[in-house]
Design a protein around this motif. Sequence first.
Motif, PDB file in Angstrom:
ATOM      1  N   GLU A  77      77.226  -9.401  26.808  1.00 30.11           N
ATOM      2  CA  GLU A  77      77.522  -8.922  25.447  1.00 30.11           C
ATOM      3  C   GLU A  77      78.513  -9.822  24.732  1.00 30.11           C
ATOM      4  O   GLU A  77      78.689  -9.734  23.526  1.00 30.11           O
ATOM      5  CB  GLU A  77      78.132  -7.515  25.500  1.00 30.11           C
ATOM      6  CG  GLU A  77      77.124  -6.411  25.382  1.00 30.11           C
ATOM      7  CD  GLU A  77      77.822  -5.060  25.372  1.00 30.11           C
ATOM      8  OE1 GLU A  77      77.162  -4.099  25.027  1.00 30.11           O
ATOM      9  OE2 GLU A  77      79.018  -4.990  25.699  1.00 30.11           O
ATOM     10  N   ARG A 110      75.964  -6.204  20.978  1.00 32.08           N
ATOM     11  CA  ARG A 110      75.267  -5.211  21.803  1.00 32.08           C
ATOM     12  C   ARG A 110      73.935  -5.773  22.282  1.00 32.08           C
ATOM     13  O   ARG A 110      73.205  -6.406  21.531  1.00 32.08           O
ATOM     14  CB  ARG A 110      75.019  -3.943  20.996  1.00 32.08           C
ATOM     15  CG  ARG A 110      76.289  -3.152  20.772  1.00 32.08           C
ATOM     16  CD  ARG A 110      75.992  -2.000  19.855  1.00 32.08           C
ATOM     17  NE  ARG A 110      75.298  -0.933  20.542  1.00 32.08           N
ATOM     18  CZ  ARG A 110      75.902   0.002  21.252  1.00 32.08           C
ATOM     19  NH1 ARG A 110      77.211  -0.006  21.369  1.00 32.08           N
ATOM     20  NH2 ARG A 110      75.220   0.946  21.843  1.00 32.08           N
ATOM     21  N   VAL A 111      73.629  -5.539  23.576  1.00 31.34           N
ATOM     22  CA  VAL A 111      72.371  -6.070  24.098  1.00 31.34           C
ATOM     23  C   VAL A 111      71.385  -4.931  24.299  1.00 31.34           C
ATOM     24  O   VAL A 111      71.758  -3.760  24.414  1.00 31.34           O
ATOM     25  CB  VAL A 111      72.589  -6.816  25.435  1.00 31.34           C
ATOM     26  CG1 VAL A 111      73.351  -8.080  25.213  1.00 31.34           C
ATOM     27  CG2 VAL A 111      73.261  -5.926  26.429  1.00 31.34           C
ATOM     28  N   ALA A 112      70.099  -5.333  24.386  1.00 31.09           N
ATOM     29  CA  ALA A 112      69.035  -4.333  24.490  1.00 31.09           C
ATOM     30  C   ALA A 112      69.137  -3.558  25.798  1.00 31.09           C
ATOM     31  O   ALA A 112      68.674  -2.417  25.895  1.00 31.09           O
ATOM     32  CB  ALA A 112      67.694  -5.043  24.396  1.00 31.09           C
ATOM     33  N   TRP A 113      69.765  -4.176  26.810  1.00 30.73           N
ATOM     34  CA  TRP A 113      69.813  -3.555  28.129  1.00 30.73           C
ATOM     35  C   TRP A 113      70.867  -2.472  28.231  1.00 30.73           C
ATOM     36  O   TRP A 113      70.938  -1.783  29.233  1.00 30.73           O
ATOM     37  CB  TRP A 113      70.117  -4.631  29.166  1.00 30.73           C
ATOM     38  CG  TRP A 113      69.100  -5.706  29.188  1.00 30.73           C
ATOM     39  CD1 TRP A 113      69.164  -6.898  28.560  1.00 30.73           C
ATOM     40  CD2 TRP A 113      67.848  -5.669  29.845  1.00 30.73           C
ATOM     41  NE1 TRP A 113      68.038  -7.617  28.777  1.00 30.73           N
ATOM     42  CE2 TRP A 113      67.191  -6.884  29.581  1.00 30.73           C
ATOM     43  CE3 TRP A 113      67.204  -4.720  30.641  1.00 30.73           C
ATOM     44  CZ2 TRP A 113      65.949  -7.173  30.077  1.00 30.73           C
ATOM     45  CZ3 TRP A 113      65.969  -5.015  31.137  1.00 30.73           C
ATOM     46  CH2 TRP A 113      65.341  -6.222  30.845  1.00 30.73           C
ATOM     47  N   LYS A 114      71.681  -2.356  27.233  1.00 29.32           N
ATOM     48  CA  LYS A 114      72.873  -1.505  27.364  1.00 29.32           C
ATOM     49  C   LYS A 114      72.527  -0.080  27.825  1.00 29.32           C
ATOM     50  O   LYS A 114      73.157   0.460  28.729  1.00 29.32           O
ATOM     51  CB  LYS A 114      73.623  -1.472  26.039  1.00 29.32           C
ATOM     52  CG  LYS A 114      74.945  -0.736  26.147  1.00 29.32           C
ATOM     53  CD  LYS A 114      75.767  -0.913  24.919  1.00 29.32           C
ATOM     54  CE  LYS A 114      76.961   0.010  24.919  1.00 29.32           C
ATOM     55  NZ  LYS A 114      77.715   0.060  26.140  1.00 29.32           N
ATOM     56  N   ARG A 115      71.503   0.498  27.229  1.00 29.83           N
ATOM     57  CA  ARG A 115      71.166   1.888  27.558  1.00 29.83           C
ATOM     58  C   ARG A 115      70.789   2.002  29.043  1.00 29.83           C
ATOM     59  O   ARG A 115      71.239   2.875  29.760  1.00 29.83           O
ATOM     60  CB  ARG A 115      70.003   2.328  26.676  1.00 29.83           C
ATOM     61  CG  ARG A 115      70.100   3.759  26.235  1.00 29.83           C
ATOM     62  CD  ARG A 115      69.405   3.968  24.894  1.00 29.83           C
ATOM     63  NE  ARG A 115      68.259   3.132  24.688  1.00 29.83           N
ATOM     64  CZ  ARG A 115      66.983   3.520  24.891  1.00 29.83           C
ATOM     65  NH1 ARG A 115      66.740   4.721  25.353  1.00 29.83           N
ATOM     66  NH2 ARG A 115      65.983   2.708  24.638  1.00 29.83           N
ATOM     67  N   ASP A 140      67.778 -12.610  30.790  1.00 31.16           N
ATOM     68  CA  ASP A 140      67.766 -12.475  29.330  1.00 31.16           C
ATOM     69  C   ASP A 140      68.951 -13.241  28.721  1.00 31.16           C
ATOM     70  O   ASP A 140      68.801 -13.961  27.728  1.00 31.16           O
ATOM     71  CB  ASP A 140      67.828 -10.995  28.971  1.00 31.16           C
ATOM     72  CG  ASP A 140      67.721 -10.790  27.474  1.00 31.16           C
ATOM     73  OD1 ASP A 140      66.802 -11.363  26.889  1.00 31.16           O
ATOM     74  OD2 ASP A 140      68.583 -10.090  26.897  1.00 31.16           O
TER      75      ASP A 140
END
Length: 681
Positions: A209, A214-219, A267
């Motif tokens: 990050e 914010r990255v797409a993987w955060k969740r 990524d």
Amino acid sequence: MRVTPLPGAAVALDPDGSRRHALLLRFELPAQSGGPGWAVRLERSALEQVWVERGDWRSPPQGFFEPGEDAGVLPSSFLFALPAHWHGAVELELHAVGGGRRPLRPQVMEQARAMELEQYGVAASATIYACLFTIGLLALALYSAARDLLFLGLFGLTLAALLALSAVNGHLYQMPGLRLFAHWGGQGAVALTLLLCAACLQMLLRFVEMRQGRVAWKRWVDGMSLAVATLAGVCLLNLPALAQPMLKFQVVPYALSLLLGVAMLVDGGRRRIAMAWPLATLALFTLAGVVLGELASRGHVVDTLVVRYGSQLSVALCVAILAVGLLGRISEYRHQRDRELLARADTERRMARETARSGLATELQSQLRSLPPAEMQTTAFRLLVDRLLPLLPVQSCVVAVQGYHGVDLVLAEPSRLLLSVHPELARRQLALRRLAAQGVPQQQPVTDPAQPAIVAMEAVVPMQIRAPAWGVLLLRRAGGDGFSTDELSLAGEFLQLAVQQIDQAVAANNLRRSAELDALTGSLNRRTIDQWLARCFGEAARDSQPVSVLFIDLDHFKAVNDRHGHAGGDFCLRHVAVALRGALEEGDLFGRYGGEEFIAILPGRNGAAARMAAENLRMAVENLRPVWNGQPLRLTVSVGVATRLPSEDTPEGALARADRALYSAKSHGRNCVQVAPAVFS
Ligand SMILES: Nc1nc2c(ncn2[C@@H]2O[C@H](COP(=O)(O)OP(=O)(O)OP(=O)(O)O)[C@@H](O)[C@H]2O)c(=O)[nH]1
């Protein structure tokens, strides 16, 4: 020599740790005793107690969670030295209490070889712990220096890695204070490893990050971290029913966390985050270690020592590379701090500039207002130089102006240069004039014929004034560096401000003068004369000084008007005013009182002196021979004189007496002077 573990020696133990196991080991030692010592070696796993025995002989018991004093520092195996006198075929019972995932693979080997293996284990563990310990200290130091929570997070990660790895290796329980982890047994080690997974995921998330927000993987990462941490919490409940499934399936959360970590790093690598690719590679190594460990637990023959320390080493290297990656933050901080410092310096410079500018404007406004026009420019340009030079350090500064509001001026700073500046300006006048006409600041090198290099740089900042007047500000700085655009615009701005203020002050002065003067004759008008009268009489009364008033009236002026027209009359009035003003002394005040009547105020002069002055005025007009339309005119004036009485501090009385004296002069045949007695009868 051949050592043959008997069938059934590799046995998977019950993971609940409650059962006791006894295995029979059969092996062949050399027929002759007295050779090298022999030992039974068992890889260190989560056994509560293990020992070997034969008949009366029994080895001291060893345990994973309660290592005895003879376990050594950072042990990697359970070692049982066999009595030296044993030889030939040997049958030995191996007793173990407690659980573990891996099958037991006892080995009989020479003690020297066993010690060698032990040393490898010690070296590997020590290297891994030292690496993590150093990174932990570094993270703490970086946190205290940068106050960035990310470094505190890195410290937490190294701590979690140290605890988890030392728990898995069984070294955690050797340390005073940390023995309490033994209370949770094998589930404690699983819980610590799961917490390490959660910490790793969060740290990797912060790492990727770092650049891209914010990255797409955060969740996914947050969800997985929460699940893994919850699982760790469940382990710490130490429920016996969960022990077996936990040990059996722990590989699933490890592998999933690592896979997610690898995906996140791949990524990040594609997004060009530094160190993402090496980290992804190491995470893959660790994943391979987890898979091989799982295969070993399922009975496949794998070099467990290499797998264990290999995967642990890759965890430590992961943390190290993560630390290197995070160090990039420091350079980002430095850049950010540099940017902030530059911005602050810029703001301070702007503020200083604005303060100096508004200070200059205020000073110019207040000082120029009260100055006579002749002094305005010197004062204004001196103020400009005084305000500008602290902001714009130079070797020398010259202001040269020609014809500006009718003034020629040269100012130099330092002032000792003035003598040499004058001839130089005369020599360069044409060139400077041309530069001034271009209206843009320019700079040019100054060379010295005696030196090949550039001696200084000279900036020529033109004044925005109307031709044919011109003016420049010459700034000279030693060396060849010259002036920045910012500096030149600052000088131009200040110069413009000074010019603007001078123009305004001159215009205001002209306006003021025009309000004070009579439009036809250029003498003071009635309103101004009244003010001067009040002031002169007030001052004379205060200082007990005489002051006289003279009324001067043109004789038969109606006839002049009638004969030569109104224009001819005006022509005469202008000439008479010039003649009268010329006949007065310095310090006397002169004005047009109305129509063809003039007034003179003579401060410091009493009756006799005033009479003489009045005579001078009368003669000045009498001698005047103005020529109107080719005709010489003859003009005369009558003068009435009155002097302030000692009791008077206002002019009314003296004016009345002067008026009566004038009337008297008119009635005495005109072209004469009459001095008022103190009291007219
Ligand atoms: N051309 C011209 N004439 C003016 C001006 N102001 C006043 N006068 C004239 O001055 C004359 C003054 O005339 P009078 O008051 O009768 O006085 P006088 O002719 O000078 O005679 P004495 O004062 O008694 O000698 C008038 O004709 C006015 O019109 C002016 O500004 N210009």
